[in-house]
Design an enzyme around this catalytic site. Structure first.
Site, PDB file in Angstrom:
ATOM      1  N   ASP A  10       8.274   3.624   4.831  1.00 30.61           N
ATOM      2  CA  ASP A  10       7.279   4.695   4.836  1.00 30.61           C
ATOM      3  C   ASP A  10       7.953   6.065   4.770  1.00 30.61           C
ATOM      4  OD1 ASP A  10       4.416   5.511   5.219  1.00 30.61           O
ATOM      5  OD2 ASP A  10       5.270   6.472   6.972  1.00 30.61           O
ATOM      6  N   ARG A  57      -0.394  -2.099  12.135  1.00 31.16           N
ATOM      7  CA  ARG A  57      -0.732  -2.293  13.548  1.00 31.16           C
ATOM      8  C   ARG A  57      -1.838  -3.319  13.710  1.00 31.16           C
ATOM      9  NH1 ARG A  57       0.214   3.279  13.305  1.00 31.16           N
ATOM     10  NH2 ARG A  57      -2.003   3.719  12.940  1.00 31.16           N
ATOM     11  N   ASP A  59       7.843   8.776   1.700  1.00 29.52           N
ATOM     12  CA  ASP A  59       7.397  10.148   1.965  1.00 29.52           C
ATOM     13  C   ASP A  59       8.362  11.154   1.360  1.00 29.52           C
ATOM     14  OD1 ASP A  59       5.192   9.274   3.341  1.00 29.52           O
ATOM     15  OD2 ASP A  59       5.998   9.693   5.333  1.00 29.52           O
ATOM     16  N   ASP A 116      -1.449   2.599   5.640  1.00 25.45           N
ATOM     17  CA  ASP A 116      -0.424   1.572   5.785  1.00 25.45           C
ATOM     18  C   ASP A 116      -0.034   1.333   7.239  1.00 25.45           C
ATOM     19  OD1 ASP A 116       0.914   3.955   6.150  1.00 25.45           O
ATOM     20  OD2 ASP A 116       2.275   3.706   4.457  1.00 25.45           O
ATOM     21  N   GLY A 117       0.087   2.421   8.002  1.00 24.88           N
ATOM     22  CA  GLY A 117       0.425   2.258   9.412  1.00 24.88           C
ATOM     23  C   GLY A 117      -0.679   1.555  10.190  1.00 24.88           C
ATOM     24  N   VAL A 152       0.839  -1.202   0.000  1.00 30.66           N
ATOM     25  CA  VAL A 152       0.000   0.000   0.000  1.00 30.66           C
ATOM     26  C   VAL A 152       0.875   1.254   0.000  1.00 30.66           C
ATOM     27  CG1 VAL A 152      -1.657   1.337   1.360  1.00 30.66           C
ATOM     28  CG2 VAL A 152      -1.973  -1.123   1.076  1.00 30.66           C
ATOM     29  N   THR A 153       1.950   1.232   0.772  1.00 23.29           N
ATOM     30  CA  THR A 153       2.876   2.367   0.830  1.00 23.29           C
ATOM     31  C   THR A 153       3.467   2.660  -0.543  1.00 23.29           C
ATOM     32  OG1 THR A 153       3.482   1.845   3.119  1.00 23.29           O
ATOM     33  CG2 THR A 153       4.996   3.235   1.876  1.00 23.29           C
ATOM     34  N   ASP A 210      -0.848   6.919   3.231  1.00 22.04           N
ATOM     35  CA  ASP A 210       0.105   7.185   4.305  1.00 22.04           C
ATOM     36  C   ASP A 210      -0.550   6.994   5.668  1.00 22.04           C
ATOM     37  OD1 ASP A 210       2.782   7.936   4.941  1.00 22.04           O
ATOM     38  OD2 ASP A 210       2.025   9.854   5.647  1.00 22.04           O
TER      39      ASP A 210
END
Length: 206
Positions: free
Chosen positions: A90, A77, A94, A72-73, A34-35, A69
């Site tokens: 990531d 998690r 960025d 993805d995090g 996804v990133t 952004d």
């Protein structure tokens, strides 16, 4: 104010995107994928549209792809797979995305012959990378650097608003936002360097 809005907006957006994040996880899509896809989308928006002066389309594409952004995090998690490599990937993506946005804007103004706006875009391109580097380097040296007038969210919001203004016919919108951002970024570099210097001085005096 921009910092407050960005934090609140990010939290609200994360909740809205949560069903999509869970669906992608069930489909076997990894957070790292996804990133990367999100960054590729930003590159398309920057070089395919912003570099040709199609500001509204560029803002829409970059904003939509920038949502990854947040996703993805949250996905990492939720899957229990958050790790240092994912954080590194990531951050790297960025920096690529940010550089592409300002490089595309600089390309456009270079083609139009607007040297002042070109200079502002180049200053933003360089200082944006340095702002992030100073924090990363300071933390790598064991110091805190949680200060900064202009961080990534503020950069993107400011340039996005300026691009929309120009896209809707106010030619001064983007140049004004670039100069505002350039000044804010230079100040932020000084602010972070001074903050770290103060920590160093405090440590030496103990």
């Amino acid at each position: 104010m921009a910092k407050i809005l960005s934090v609140v907006g990010k939290a609200g957006t994360a909740r809205l995107l949560d069903p999509l994040s869970r669906a992608l996880l069930r489909a076997g899509v990894s957070p790292n994928a996804v990133t990367i896809v999100g960054t590729l989308g930003v590159l398309v928006g920057a070089f395919g549209f912003a570099a040709r002066g199609h500001w509204i389309a560029a803002v829409v594409i970059i904003t939509v792809c920038g949502l990854t952004d947040i996703m993805d995090g949250a996905m990492a998690r939720a899957r229990g797979s958050a790790n240092r490599y994912g954080a590194l990937l990531d951050s790297t993506m960025d920096r690529i995305a940010d550089g592409a946005i300002f490089a595309a804007i600089a390309w456009w103004y270079a083609g139009t012959g607007d040297r002042l706006s070109l200079a502002a875009a180049l200053i933003c391109l360089v200082t944006g990378q340095v702002v992030s580097y100073v924090k990363a380097r300071a933390e790598g040296l064991g110091m805190s650097c949680h200060v900064g007038l202009v961080e990534r969210a503020e950069r993107l919001i400011t340039v996005g608003v300026g691009a929309l203004l120009t896209g809707f016919g106010l030619a001064w919108g983007l140049p004004a936002s670039l100069w505002l951002l350039a000044a804010g970024s230079v100040f932020t570099i000084w602010q972070r360097m001074w903050h770290v210097r103060q920590q160093e001085s405090a440590g030496e005096s103990v």
